[in-house]
Design a protein around this motif. Structure first.
Motif, short mmCIF file in Angstrom:
data_model
loop_
_atom_site.label_atom_id
_atom_site.label_comp_id
_atom_site.label_asym_id
_atom_site.label_seq_id
_atom_site.Cartn_x
_atom_site.Cartn_y
_atom_site.Cartn_z
N HIS A 153 -104.15 31.59 50.11
CA HIS A 153 -105.11 30.52 50.40
C HIS A 153 -104.34 29.21 50.52
N TYR A 154 -104.42 28.59 51.71
CA TYR A 154 -103.64 27.39 52.02
C TYR A 154 -104.52 26.15 52.11
N THR A 155 -103.93 25.04 51.67
CA THR A 155 -104.50 23.72 51.90
C THR A 155 -103.56 22.97 52.82
N ALA A 156 -104.10 22.50 53.93
CA ALA A 156 -103.29 21.78 54.93
C ALA A 156 -103.82 20.36 55.08
N TRP A 157 -102.92 19.49 55.51
CA TRP A 157 -103.29 18.10 55.82
C TRP A 157 -102.86 17.83 57.26
N PHE A 158 -103.82 17.50 58.11
CA PHE A 158 -103.55 17.29 59.52
C PHE A 158 -103.98 15.89 59.94
N THR A 159 -103.38 15.39 61.01
CA THR A 159 -103.72 14.06 61.50
C THR A 159 -104.10 14.12 62.97
N THR A 160 -105.21 13.51 63.29
CA THR A 160 -105.63 13.40 64.70
C THR A 160 -104.87 12.27 65.40
N ASP A 161 -104.08 11.50 64.63
CA ASP A 161 -103.24 10.45 65.24
C ASP A 161 -102.15 11.07 66.12
N ILE A 162 -101.80 12.33 65.85
CA ILE A 162 -100.81 13.05 66.65
C ILE A 162 -101.54 14.26 67.24
N PRO A 163 -101.98 14.18 68.47
CA PRO A 163 -102.92 15.17 69.02
C PRO A 163 -102.28 16.47 69.51
N PHE A 164 -101.62 17.16 68.58
CA PHE A 164 -101.12 18.50 68.86
C PHE A 164 -101.79 19.47 67.90
N SER A 165 -102.30 20.57 68.39
CA SER A 165 -103.01 21.53 67.54
C SER A 165 -102.05 22.57 66.98
N PHE A 166 -100.91 22.09 66.45
CA PHE A 166 -99.88 22.99 65.95
C PHE A 166 -99.49 22.60 64.53
N GLY A 167 -98.53 23.32 63.99
CA GLY A 167 -98.05 23.06 62.64
C GLY A 167 -96.83 23.90 62.35
N PRO A 168 -96.51 24.12 61.07
CA PRO A 168 -95.34 24.93 60.73
C PRO A 168 -95.65 26.42 60.78
N TRP A 169 -94.62 27.21 60.99
CA TRP A 169 -94.71 28.67 60.90
C TRP A 169 -95.79 29.17 61.86
N LYS A 170 -96.74 29.95 61.36
CA LYS A 170 -97.81 30.53 62.18
C LYS A 170 -99.12 29.77 62.05
N LEU A 171 -99.08 28.65 61.34
CA LEU A 171 -100.31 27.90 61.06
C LEU A 171 -100.60 26.92 62.18
N HIS A 172 -101.82 26.96 62.68
CA HIS A 172 -102.18 26.12 63.83
C HIS A 172 -103.70 26.15 63.99
N GLY A 173 -104.20 25.45 65.01
CA GLY A 173 -105.60 25.55 65.36
C GLY A 173 -106.50 24.44 64.86
N LEU A 174 -105.92 23.40 64.26
CA LEU A 174 -106.71 22.26 63.80
C LEU A 174 -106.71 21.16 64.88
N PRO A 175 -107.67 20.25 64.84
CA PRO A 175 -107.75 19.20 65.87
C PRO A 175 -106.76 18.06 65.64
N GLY A 176 -105.52 18.41 65.38
CA GLY A 176 -104.47 17.45 65.12
C GLY A 176 -103.28 18.16 64.50
N LEU A 177 -102.15 17.49 64.44
CA LEU A 177 -100.91 18.09 63.95
C LEU A 177 -100.95 18.25 62.43
N ILE A 178 -100.56 19.44 61.96
CA ILE A 178 -100.46 19.70 60.51
C ILE A 178 -99.17 19.06 59.99
N LEU A 179 -99.31 18.15 59.02
CA LEU A 179 -98.14 17.48 58.46
C LEU A 179 -97.66 18.10 57.15
N ALA A 180 -98.55 18.77 56.43
CA ALA A 180 -98.17 19.36 55.15
C ALA A 180 -99.09 20.53 54.83
#
Length: 293
Positions: A153-180
């Motif tokens: 079970h993961y908790t992620a923090w994403f920002t819409t200030d950087i409009p990429f729907s990606f993140g680290p590893w296999k985690l993705h799909g949010l309306p902004g870049l995952i920073l942590a």
């Protein structure tokens, strides 16, 4: 900026990536994984990066780049005596992933020694619950989101200030870049370590290297075991293996480097050692993925 499409078809009989997409930016993370639950203080650590394009992202280790920078600095020192000692505070991950959400596809590049093998993989999907809680990371306002993926079970923090729907590893799909990201047991963590826009004089592309070998998972696992058992014998047989397919890579061209050029002829001996405070356990009783997704 001209839009370049990255088209991908994955099959064990044919794999073709006809185009290359220019990466626009990259995000750095410090990756931590408690691989041995009996020695939680001796966890694996690596600096990783996700290269970001309009259509795809490429996640990989950044440790080798840091080691090259460190080596260049040592070799260029006026008092270098030919004995190269490199301190290591990370363990480079052996897997890289290319995600292409518009096609629901992911390909994995697995490294064994200096060989790269291309594997067909299941496309990772996460069902995110977005919450109202926010906090600032690296100067960006981030919003909280949670998901359960591959048994954690993961908790992620994403920002819409950087409009990429990606993140680290296999985690993705949010309306902004995952920073942590961190799991609820603090056994897996991706800590934000920096964001860089790529300038026009640095051409970073996600594409297809000729040396990646199209393989099956069980074949690569056997090669890993062979390398661990006898690295010298493995390296001697490398020349007999030939590329049978395409792979995925990040190539950098047209960039001027501030690091001095390396002159290998200066090196009389080389030693690579872990920093005193970095002694990761070799035991893996707590894999990154606890169950299939």
């Amino acid at each position: 900026m001209k839009k370049i499409l990255l088209t991908t078809f994955v099959s064990f009989s044919l794999l073709t990536l006809h185009a290359q997409e220019k990466a626009i930016a990259k995000i750095h993370y410090i990756f931590k994984h408690v691989n041995d639950t009996t020695q939680k203080d001796k966890h694996i650590r690596d600096e990783v990066a996700t290269y970001l394009g309009k259509q795809a992202s490429y996640y990989t280790s950044y440790s080798s780049t840091r080691m090259q920078e460190q080596t260049s600095k040592i070799l260029s020192a006026p008092d270098f005596d030919g004995n190269l000692v490199i301190s290591r505070s990370t363990s480079g991950i052996k897997e890289s992933y290319l995600l292409e959400p518009s096609k629901s596809k992911m390909v994995e590049v697995k490294r064994v020694a200096s060989d790269e093998f291309l594997l067909e993989t299941t496309y990772p999907k996460q069902d995110w619950d977005i919450e109202d809680e926010t906090k600032v990371i690296g100067g960006y306002t981030c919003q909280k989101a949670t998901t359960t993926f591959a048994g954690r079970h993961y908790t992620a923090w994403f920002t819409t200030d950087i409009p990429f729907s990606f993140g680290p590893w296999k985690l993705h799909g949010l309306p902004g870049l995952i920073l942590a990201v961190k799991d609820d047991k603090s056994e897996v963590e991706f800590e934000y370590s920096g964001f860089d826009k790529l300038t026009d004089d640095v051409q970073v592309k996600i594409g297809t290297p000729a040396n990646a070998i199209l393989s099956k998972k069980d074949e690569v696992e056997k090669l890993e075991q062979a390398f661990k058992a006898n690295p010298s014998a493995y390296m001697q047989t490398r020349s007999s293996r030939r590329s049978t397919g395409a792979g995925v890579f990040v190539s950098i061209s047209g960039a001027s480097s501030s690091a001095p050029a390396m002159d290998a002829s200066k090196i009389k001996s080389m030693t690579i050692k872990n920093d005193d405070d970095y002694k990761p356990s070799s035991v893996i009783n707590n894999p990154l993925e606890l169950k299939p997704y």
